[in-house]
Design a protein around this motif. Sequence first.
Motif, PDB file in Angstrom:
ATOM      1  N   ARG A  28      -5.370  12.255  35.815  1.00 13.53           N
ATOM      2  CA  ARG A  28      -6.508  11.372  35.295  1.00 13.53           C
ATOM      3  C   ARG A  28      -7.928  12.054  36.227  1.00 13.53           C
ATOM      4  O   ARG A  28      -8.881  11.876  35.714  1.00 13.53           O
ATOM      5  CB  ARG A  28      -6.268   9.874  35.771  1.00 13.53           C
ATOM      6  CG  ARG A  28      -7.229   9.161  34.967  1.00 13.53           C
ATOM      7  CD  ARG A  28      -6.648   7.625  35.332  1.00 13.53           C
ATOM      8  NE  ARG A  28      -7.884   6.798  35.491  1.00 13.53           N
ATOM      9  CZ  ARG A  28      -7.675   5.428  35.744  1.00 13.53           C
ATOM     10  NH1 ARG A  28      -6.581   4.915  36.092  1.00 13.53           N
ATOM     11  NH2 ARG A  28      -8.814   4.854  35.892  1.00 13.53           N
ATOM     12  N   PHE A  29      -7.697  12.583  37.321  1.00  6.56           N
ATOM     13  CA  PHE A  29      -8.560  12.800  38.327  1.00  6.56           C
ATOM     14  C   PHE A  29      -9.005  14.475  38.500  1.00  6.56           C
ATOM     15  O   PHE A  29      -8.042  15.224  38.667  1.00  6.56           O
ATOM     16  CB  PHE A  29      -8.341  12.395  39.655  1.00  6.56           C
ATOM     17  CG  PHE A  29      -7.897  10.740  39.617  1.00  6.56           C
ATOM     18  CD1 PHE A  29      -8.741   9.875  38.755  1.00  6.56           C
ATOM     19  CD2 PHE A  29      -6.723  10.617  39.765  1.00  6.56           C
ATOM     20  CE1 PHE A  29      -8.431   8.554  38.675  1.00  6.56           C
ATOM     21  CE2 PHE A  29      -6.135   9.180  39.726  1.00  6.56           C
ATOM     22  CZ  PHE A  29      -7.117   8.385  39.018  1.00  6.56           C
ATOM     23  N   ALA A  30     -10.303  14.821  38.642  1.00  5.75           N
ATOM     24  CA  ALA A  30     -10.521  16.165  38.803  1.00  5.75           C
ATOM     25  C   ALA A  30     -11.030  16.415  40.381  1.00  5.75           C
ATOM     26  O   ALA A  30     -11.383  15.503  40.983  1.00  5.75           O
ATOM     27  CB  ALA A  30     -11.840  16.305  38.072  1.00  5.75           C
ATOM     28  N   THR A  31     -10.254  17.472  40.765  1.00  2.64           N
ATOM     29  CA  THR A  31     -10.674  17.884  42.235  1.00  2.64           C
ATOM     30  C   THR A  31     -10.689  19.360  42.328  1.00  2.64           C
ATOM     31  O   THR A  31     -10.131  20.064  41.513  1.00  2.64           O
ATOM     32  CB  THR A  31      -9.583  17.211  43.049  1.00  2.64           C
ATOM     33  OG1 THR A  31      -9.728  17.326  44.215  1.00  2.64           O
ATOM     34  CG2 THR A  31      -8.192  17.731  42.605  1.00  2.64           C
ATOM     35  N   LYS A  57      -5.417  19.842  52.522  1.00  4.21           N
ATOM     36  CA  LYS A  57      -4.824  19.635  51.162  1.00  4.21           C
ATOM     37  C   LYS A  57      -4.553  20.855  50.167  1.00  4.21           C
ATOM     38  O   LYS A  57      -3.638  20.752  49.330  1.00  4.21           O
ATOM     39  CB  LYS A  57      -5.610  18.555  50.334  1.00  4.21           C
ATOM     40  CG  LYS A  57      -6.856  19.215  49.645  1.00  4.21           C
ATOM     41  CD  LYS A  57      -7.604  18.207  48.887  1.00  4.21           C
ATOM     42  CE  LYS A  57      -8.770  18.877  48.204  1.00  4.21           C
ATOM     43  NZ  LYS A  57      -9.406  18.206  47.178  1.00  4.21           N
ATOM     44  N   VAL A  89      -0.696  11.055  45.709  1.00  3.04           N
ATOM     45  CA  VAL A  89      -1.791  10.104  45.796  1.00  3.04           C
ATOM     46  C   VAL A  89      -2.018   9.153  44.568  1.00  3.04           C
ATOM     47  O   VAL A  89      -2.159   7.985  44.640  1.00  3.04           O
ATOM     48  CB  VAL A  89      -3.156  10.827  45.880  1.00  3.04           C
ATOM     49  CG1 VAL A  89      -4.276   9.940  45.655  1.00  3.04           C
ATOM     50  CG2 VAL A  89      -3.058  11.512  47.348  1.00  3.04           C
ATOM     51  N   VAL A  91      -0.131  17.240  45.734  1.00  4.56           N
ATOM     52  CA  VAL A  91      -1.108  16.310  46.287  1.00  4.56           C
ATOM     53  C   VAL A  91      -1.491  15.205  45.375  1.00  4.56           C
ATOM     54  O   VAL A  91      -1.359  14.055  45.663  1.00  4.56           O
ATOM     55  CB  VAL A  91      -2.260  17.194  46.619  1.00  4.56           C
ATOM     56  CG1 VAL A  91      -3.214  16.358  47.348  1.00  4.56           C
ATOM     57  CG2 VAL A  91      -2.043  18.347  47.920  1.00  4.56           C
ATOM     58  N   SER A 100     -15.913  19.652  47.649  1.00  8.05           N
ATOM     59  CA  SER A 100     -14.251  19.264  47.284  1.00  8.05           C
ATOM     60  C   SER A 100     -14.410  18.661  45.796  1.00  8.05           C
ATOM     61  O   SER A 100     -13.279  18.111  45.520  1.00  8.05           O
ATOM     62  CB  SER A 100     -13.819  18.276  48.067  1.00  8.05           C
ATOM     63  OG  SER A 100     -14.203  17.135  47.985  1.00  8.05           O
ATOM     64  N   SER A 101     -15.428  18.851  45.296  1.00  2.02           N
ATOM     65  CA  SER A 101     -15.517  18.195  43.703  1.00  2.02           C
ATOM     66  C   SER A 101     -16.622  19.074  43.014  1.00  2.02           C
ATOM     67  O   SER A 101     -17.861  19.394  43.505  1.00  2.02           O
ATOM     68  CB  SER A 101     -15.781  16.681  43.765  1.00  2.02           C
ATOM     69  OG  SER A 101     -17.059  16.430  44.036  1.00  2.02           O
ATOM     70  N   THR A 157     -18.016  16.114  51.749  1.00  2.00           N
ATOM     71  CA  THR A 157     -16.672  15.418  51.920  1.00  2.00           C
ATOM     72  C   THR A 157     -16.455  15.423  53.374  1.00  2.00           C
ATOM     73  O   THR A 157     -16.234  16.841  53.893  1.00  2.00           O
ATOM     74  CB  THR A 157     -15.707  15.954  51.378  1.00  2.00           C
ATOM     75  OG1 THR A 157     -16.043  15.545  49.652  1.00  2.00           O
ATOM     76  CG2 THR A 157     -14.382  15.250  51.532  1.00  2.00           C
ATOM     77  N   SER A 181     -19.244  17.773  41.322  1.00  3.75           N
ATOM     78  CA  SER A 181     -20.637  17.390  41.713  1.00  3.75           C
ATOM     79  C   SER A 181     -21.087  17.716  42.968  1.00  3.75           C
ATOM     80  O   SER A 181     -22.485  17.927  43.333  1.00  3.75           O
ATOM     81  CB  SER A 181     -20.629  15.632  41.689  1.00  3.75           C
ATOM     82  OG  SER A 181     -19.804  15.100  42.779  1.00  3.75           O
TER      83      SER A 181
END
Lengths: 435, 244
Positions: B113-116, B94, B106, B102, B60-61, B11, B63
Amino acid sequence: MKKNLDINVHHITRVEGHGNIVVNMRDGVLEKAHLNIVEPPRFFEAMLKGRSFTEAAIITSRICGICSLGHQITSLKTTEAALGLEVSEQTVLLRKLLVNGATIQSNILHAYFLAVPDFLDAPSVFPLIATHKDVVLRALRMKRLANDIGDIVSGRAVHPITPVPGGFTRIPTRDELLLLKDKLLNEGLPDCAATVETMKALAGAIPQFERETEYISLTHPEEYALYGGAACSSDGGTFPVEDYLSVTNEFVVAHSTSKHARHKREAYMVGALARWNNNYKHLNESALAGAETLGLKPKCYNPYMNTVAQVVEVVHCMEDSVRIIDELLGCGLKAEKPNQTPTRYGRGIGSTEVPRGILFHDYTYDNHGRIVAANCVIPTGQNLANVDADMQKLVPEIVDKTKPEITQHLEMLVRAYDPCISCSVHILDVDFKDA
Amino acid sequence: MKPKVAFFDFTGCEGCQLNKLNFENELLDLLAHVDLVEFREAMDETSDEYDITFVEGSISSPSCVERIHDIRRRSKILVALGACAVNGGINAMKNIQPIEQVRETVYGQDKYRFATLPAMPISAIVAVDYEVRGCPMSQPDFLQLFKALVMGKTPPTYNYAVCVECKLEENECLLTKGQICLGPVTRAGCQAICPGVGQACIGCRGFVEGMNREAMVEILTEKGLSVDEAVKRLQLFNAYEVAV
């Protein structure tokens, strides 16, 4: 023949950032043709919250290494609009010179290093060092010259240092500009002519494909709009950049960590080809002559020709940079301090044509000069819906080719848009499983 | 045999990779001494093993974590390139806001809904052998490290402040001129490029070991910042290291 076709290009090479091409056809029916954006999230809008107006451009230039100058200039214009900071004519000229340099640098990088290997059937530029050394050396020389503009005027080409709200922390000297002008005239312009010849020799490898779409760019009554102007659509109408949200209409799709955009149709295109289609009349004569040599005609609907339009812009920017330096020197360089005394606080919107297309920043400041809300709309994000629409038209047209040939056509299509994926996913993350 | 060299990005903005392509004058000479086997931004080919691996960007994720373990296993020497990879860089900003906030900024109503993951330097996940600091990484610094590794030598490291180099460059001190400059606590190696052109140091190379944070905050408050603003300025490129 009812064909079955499955293409999955994982992390397409020779583009900025991480994307996958996915195509599925069952019994001759196209089920899916997408560019999947799988870059991790960036969260820049959240990072900007609470930051001082002196920090905004430092942060947003880091959205992208390739487009750092474009983000920085757009950010500065946005902050200046929000805080009512006037800048001098000299500042505007220096910024226009920087925008020319960044356009040359990025377009050369894309045309020579990322696209040309396809035209010569090579996996990268590196084997071409052995087979086409003069061409590679010329490309490096042109990139160096573009970076010289950045180094001399902004302190550093990647993540520029001296441009700040209200002006510059350092003004280049007369001698530096004279040296630069000398290089532009004696090195840059001859290299541009040679580049046009090289591209002409390779143009036969550019696929013939057309899909008319809506083209959106800045436009300006007196110049080829890169630094500023109003937003305009090839479907008619110009809009003040303050109305950008009515143009971009961003929306979320499941296969992309970057939002898509649409205006009057299902999709629109931004970038060099859109600028060419909307503003070709304002290009200088050398650039128009280059376009004619390369067979680029007004209202070109072949997205693969975006690379050719980029080369034409390089010719324009090289010559225009000489003109700007003459104008700067003609006025006499002044040692100006940046104007950083706000006359108001509130919302500002700025827009610049960066190499990949029209870019918008939008910040709102509180009474202490700190950001309370921010939004950035990135060219690559605006192009994604159009890339998908192109693929959906293209695949059925070339379905009789072999799978490797189809894959290559699709990869070349994506590369032609010169996507900047790190930029495009500055905010969104969809939990997407790598295929 | 020439060392096999690879480049990977996580990232970040890919500006450090771009800076390598910006060695227009030295690029061909550099390439003559190595076997470039993987560099997605510029070439199609890939390889299974690498002698020297350069990694840009933050983790940052989930994966990213999987990918960096895999790259580390196949690399003899691993070098972190640039602020994002070395100390989390600008991405880590962040981390200092509540993740709930955060996500809401966004995603709005789609916030769950999103993984971070928090943005982390490469060394938070795998062993890193060497580093090139800066945002973007400084070119002379990279050249020096590259040459050292190709010759089998140990590259130099810097653990003194930008102020030292700034004095050697004979720049006028920006702090005494009233600017908010992080030179006293930021690691050198950049030849004080920013103060050299009138812009204060923003701390992009990370801090010297054992920095005196209180004293730095005090200096910044003397220049007119509140303590909160001073800490925020320190966090610009160093939020992973400087907790609130």
